[in-house]
Design a protein around this motif. Structure first.
Motif, PDB file in Angstrom:
ATOM      1  N   GLN A   1       0.863  -1.176   0.000  1.00  0.00           N
ATOM      2  CA  GLN A   1       0.000   0.000   0.000  1.00  0.00           C
ATOM      3  C   GLN A   1       0.902   1.230   0.000  1.00  0.00           C
ATOM      4  OE1 GLN A   1      -2.447  -1.868   3.406  1.00  0.00           O
ATOM      5  NE2 GLN A   1      -3.607  -0.091   2.697  1.00  0.00           N
ATOM      6  N   THR A   2       0.521   2.241  -0.759  1.00  0.00           N
ATOM      7  CA  THR A   2       1.304   3.470  -0.817  1.00  0.00           C
ATOM      8  C   THR A   2       0.401   4.667  -0.564  1.00  0.00           C
ATOM      9  OG1 THR A   2       0.995   3.682  -3.205  1.00  0.00           O
ATOM     10  CG2 THR A   2       2.955   2.480  -2.464  1.00  0.00           C
ATOM     11  N   GLN A   3       0.980   5.657   0.056  1.00  0.00           N
ATOM     12  CA  GLN A   3       0.289   6.921   0.295  1.00  0.00           C
ATOM     13  C   GLN A   3       1.292   8.049   0.078  1.00  0.00           C
ATOM     14  OE1 GLN A   3      -1.171   6.635   4.339  1.00  0.00           O
ATOM     15  NE2 GLN A   3      -3.021   5.564   3.700  1.00  0.00           N
ATOM     16  N   VAL A   4       0.761   9.231  -0.216  1.00  0.00           N
ATOM     17  CA  VAL A   4       1.606  10.398  -0.421  1.00  0.00           C
ATOM     18  C   VAL A   4       1.122  11.545   0.455  1.00  0.00           C
ATOM     19  CG1 VAL A   4       2.321   9.806  -2.769  1.00  0.00           C
ATOM     20  CG2 VAL A   4       0.209  11.094  -2.402  1.00  0.00           C
ATOM     21  N   LEU A   5       2.033  12.485   0.692  1.00  0.00           N
ATOM     22  CA  LEU A   5       1.715  13.661   1.493  1.00  0.00           C
ATOM     23  C   LEU A   5       1.811  14.886   0.579  1.00  0.00           C
ATOM     24  CD1 LEU A   5       1.065  14.492   4.423  1.00  0.00           C
ATOM     25  CD2 LEU A   5       3.522  14.829   4.755  1.00  0.00           C
TER      26      LEU A   5
END
Length: 162
Positions: free
Chosen positions: A122-126
Motif C-alpha cells: 500500500q502506498t500513500q503520499v503527502l
C-alpha cells in the motif's frame, strides 16, 4: 411484450455487469500494488521475508501470524522523501507498507507443503502544505521501487528452493 423485453435485457446485461465487477481486481484498492510471488516452503518464507523486509528494505515488522495453515507478515508504514515524479505532482513525502500472505497450494495435509505467496504493498503520499496522507495510484517511479521489492522476494524464494 414489455416484460419480455425487460427479461431479455436483464439476461443480456447482467452477465456483462458481473464480468466487469469480477475483472475489476476484486479487493485491490487505490494505492495498492499486488504481485504473485510463486511458492515457498514455510521455513524459507519466514526467514527470507523477515530478513529482506527489515534488513534490506528498512521496514519494521508490525504483525506476524504463523499458524498451522496460513502465514501473514505485515510491516509498519515506512516514510521517505517523494520521488521525482511524485514531487512533480506536488507531493513532498511518500510512505508504503507491505503485507505478505501465504496459503497452502493444496490442503492435502502433507508435511512438506509449499505455500502460495502474495505480495501486497500500500502506498500513500503527502501533498505539499498538507498533513493528511492520501492514497493515490502509485506513480511510475514508485511502482518500479515497489516492484523491486516484490521481485527480490520472488527471487529469494526461488533461490532458496534450489
Amino acid at each position: 411484450m414489455k416484460s419480455r423485453i425487460t427479461v431479455l435485457v436483464c439476461f443480456l446485461i447482467a452477465p456483462m455487469i458481473f464480468s466487469a465487477c469480477a475483472s475489476s481486481g476484486g479487493t485491490a484498492r487505490q494505492g495498492q500494488i499486488r504481485a504473485n510471488l510463486g511458492t515457498a516452503s514455510r521455513s524459507v518464507l519466514i526467514s527470507e521475508t523477515v530478513d529482506a523486509l527489515t534488513t534490506r528494505y528498512g521496514y519494521l515488522m508490525l504483525r506476524s501470524v504463523v499458524d498451522t495453515e496460513d502465514v501473514r507478515f505485515e510491516t509498519d508504514w515506512r516514510q521517505e522523501s517523494a520521488l521525482a515524479d511524485e514531487r512533480d505532482q506536488g507531493y513532498t513525502h511518500a510512505r508504503s507498507k507491505v503485507t505478505i500472505l501465504a496459503r497452502p497450494r493444496n490442503r492435502s495435509g502433507s508435511g512438506a507443503q509449499n505455500l502460495a505467496v502474495t505480495f501486497i504493498a500500500q502506498t500513500q503520499v503527502l501533498p505539499f502544505g498538507n498533513d493528511v496522507w492520501v492514497e493515490v495510484e502509485p506513480t511510475e517511479m514508485r511502482e518500479d521501487a515497489i516492484r523491486q521489492i516484490s521481485n527480490f522476494l520472488r527471487r529469494s524464494y526461488q533461490t532458496a528452493l534450489r
